[in-house]
Design a protein around this motif. Structure first.
Motif, PDB file in Angstrom:
ATOM      1  N   ALA A 160     -23.573  28.638  13.063  1.00 34.60           N
ATOM      2  CA  ALA A 160     -24.364  27.778  12.184  1.00 34.60           C
ATOM      3  C   ALA A 160     -25.862  27.994  12.402  1.00 34.60           C
ATOM      4  O   ALA A 160     -26.645  27.934  11.454  1.00 34.60           O
ATOM      5  CB  ALA A 160     -24.006  26.314  12.400  1.00 34.60           C
ATOM      6  N   GLY A 161     -26.270  28.252  13.633  1.00 31.71           N
ATOM      7  CA  GLY A 161     -27.678  28.532  13.921  1.00 31.71           C
ATOM      8  C   GLY A 161     -28.153  29.790  13.212  1.00 31.71           C
ATOM      9  O   GLY A 161     -29.256  29.824  12.660  1.00 31.71           O
ATOM     10  N   ALA A 162     -27.317  30.831  13.204  1.00 31.00           N
ATOM     11  CA  ALA A 162     -27.671  32.067  12.507  1.00 31.00           C
ATOM     12  C   ALA A 162     -27.718  31.850  10.995  1.00 31.00           C
ATOM     13  O   ALA A 162     -28.604  32.367  10.313  1.00 31.00           O
ATOM     14  CB  ALA A 162     -26.679  33.171  12.860  1.00 31.00           C
ATOM     15  N   VAL A 163     -26.778  31.060  10.471  1.00 25.86           N
ATOM     16  CA  VAL A 163     -26.779  30.751   9.034  1.00 25.86           C
ATOM     17  C   VAL A 163     -28.043  29.974   8.674  1.00 25.86           C
ATOM     18  O   VAL A 163     -28.684  30.252   7.652  1.00 25.86           O
ATOM     19  CB  VAL A 163     -25.508  29.963   8.644  1.00 25.86           C
ATOM     20  N   ASN A 164     -28.448  29.022   9.510  1.00 27.35           N
ATOM     21  CA  ASN A 164     -29.676  28.262   9.259  1.00 27.35           C
ATOM     22  C   ASN A 164     -30.898  29.173   9.262  1.00 27.35           C
ATOM     23  O   ASN A 164     -31.825  28.979   8.469  1.00 27.35           O
ATOM     24  CB  ASN A 164     -29.841  27.152  10.295  1.00 27.35           C
ATOM     25  N   ALA A 165     -30.913  30.162  10.153  1.00 28.22           N
ATOM     26  CA  ALA A 165     -32.032  31.110  10.194  1.00 28.22           C
ATOM     27  C   ALA A 165     -32.116  31.892   8.885  1.00 28.22           C
ATOM     28  O   ALA A 165     -33.210  32.080   8.327  1.00 28.22           O
ATOM     29  CB  ALA A 165     -31.880  32.058  11.370  1.00 28.22           C
ATOM     30  N   ILE A 166     -30.979  32.339   8.381  1.00 30.22           N
ATOM     31  CA  ILE A 166     -30.950  33.067   7.109  1.00 30.22           C
ATOM     32  C   ILE A 166     -31.469  32.185   5.980  1.00 30.22           C
ATOM     33  O   ILE A 166     -32.295  32.621   5.164  1.00 30.22           O
ATOM     34  CB  ILE A 166     -29.529  33.572   6.799  1.00 30.22           C
ATOM     35  N   GLU A 167     -31.018  30.949   5.929  1.00 32.34           N
ATOM     36  CA  GLU A 167     -31.465  30.033   4.878  1.00 32.34           C
ATOM     37  C   GLU A 167     -32.965  29.772   4.970  1.00 32.34           C
ATOM     38  O   GLU A 167     -33.650  29.686   3.953  1.00 32.34           O
ATOM     39  CB  GLU A 167     -30.671  28.729   4.931  1.00 32.34           C
TER      40      GLU A 167
ATOM     41  N   LYS B 110     -34.776  32.843   3.579  1.00 36.56           N
ATOM     42  CA  LYS B 110     -34.697  32.861   2.113  1.00 36.56           C
ATOM     43  C   LYS B 110     -35.641  31.837   1.490  1.00 36.56           C
ATOM     44  O   LYS B 110     -36.273  32.100   0.467  1.00 36.56           O
ATOM     45  CB  LYS B 110     -33.269  32.565   1.663  1.00 36.56           C
ATOM     46  N   LYS B 111     -35.739  30.675   2.110  1.00 37.93           N
ATOM     47  CA  LYS B 111     -36.576  29.597   1.572  1.00 37.93           C
ATOM     48  C   LYS B 111     -38.066  29.870   1.777  1.00 37.93           C
ATOM     49  O   LYS B 111     -38.867  29.691   0.862  1.00 37.93           O
ATOM     50  CB  LYS B 111     -36.198  28.282   2.247  1.00 37.93           C
ATOM     51  N   ASN B 112     -38.450  30.283   2.977  1.00 39.56           N
ATOM     52  CA  ASN B 112     -39.863  30.394   3.330  1.00 39.56           C
ATOM     53  C   ASN B 112     -40.443  31.792   3.180  1.00 39.56           C
ATOM     54  O   ASN B 112     -41.662  31.946   3.097  1.00 39.56           O
ATOM     55  CB  ASN B 112     -40.066  29.920   4.769  1.00 39.56           C
ATOM     56  N   GLY B 113     -39.624  32.810   3.149  1.00 38.75           N
ATOM     57  CA  GLY B 113     -40.097  34.188   3.129  1.00 38.75           C
ATOM     58  C   GLY B 113     -40.793  34.644   1.865  1.00 38.75           C
ATOM     59  O   GLY B 113     -41.807  35.331   1.931  1.00 38.75           O
ATOM     60  N   PRO B 114     -40.284  34.298   0.677  1.00 41.39           N
ATOM     61  CA  PRO B 114     -40.887  34.829  -0.544  1.00 41.39           C
ATOM     62  C   PRO B 114     -42.379  34.520  -0.703  1.00 41.39           C
ATOM     63  O   PRO B 114     -43.107  35.306  -1.282  1.00 41.39           O
ATOM     64  CB  PRO B 114     -40.075  34.173  -1.666  1.00 41.39           C
TER      65      PRO B 114
END
Length: 57
Positions: A36-43, A46-50
């Protein structure tokens, strides 16, 4: 698809998120104790990177 995120366990048993483009790993996260920690990192990426600026140092 040319790009994707993958989650793998490292030798220490931690979950690491990888970003791959054309099968080449571009970057990876720190290790997390839970998937779940890795999934949160991906999210978060995706949210903050663009909107992240590019800076020269």
């Amino acid at each position: 698809m040319a790009h994707k995120f993958t989650i793998k366990q490292n030798k220490a048993g931690e979950y690491v998120a990888y970003f791959k483009y054309n099968a080449e790993t571009i970057f990876w996260t720190e290790g997390y104790s839970s998937k779940a920690g890795a999934v949160n990192a991906i999210e978060s990426i995706k949210k903050n990177g663009p909107g992240a600026p590019t800076e020269e140092e």
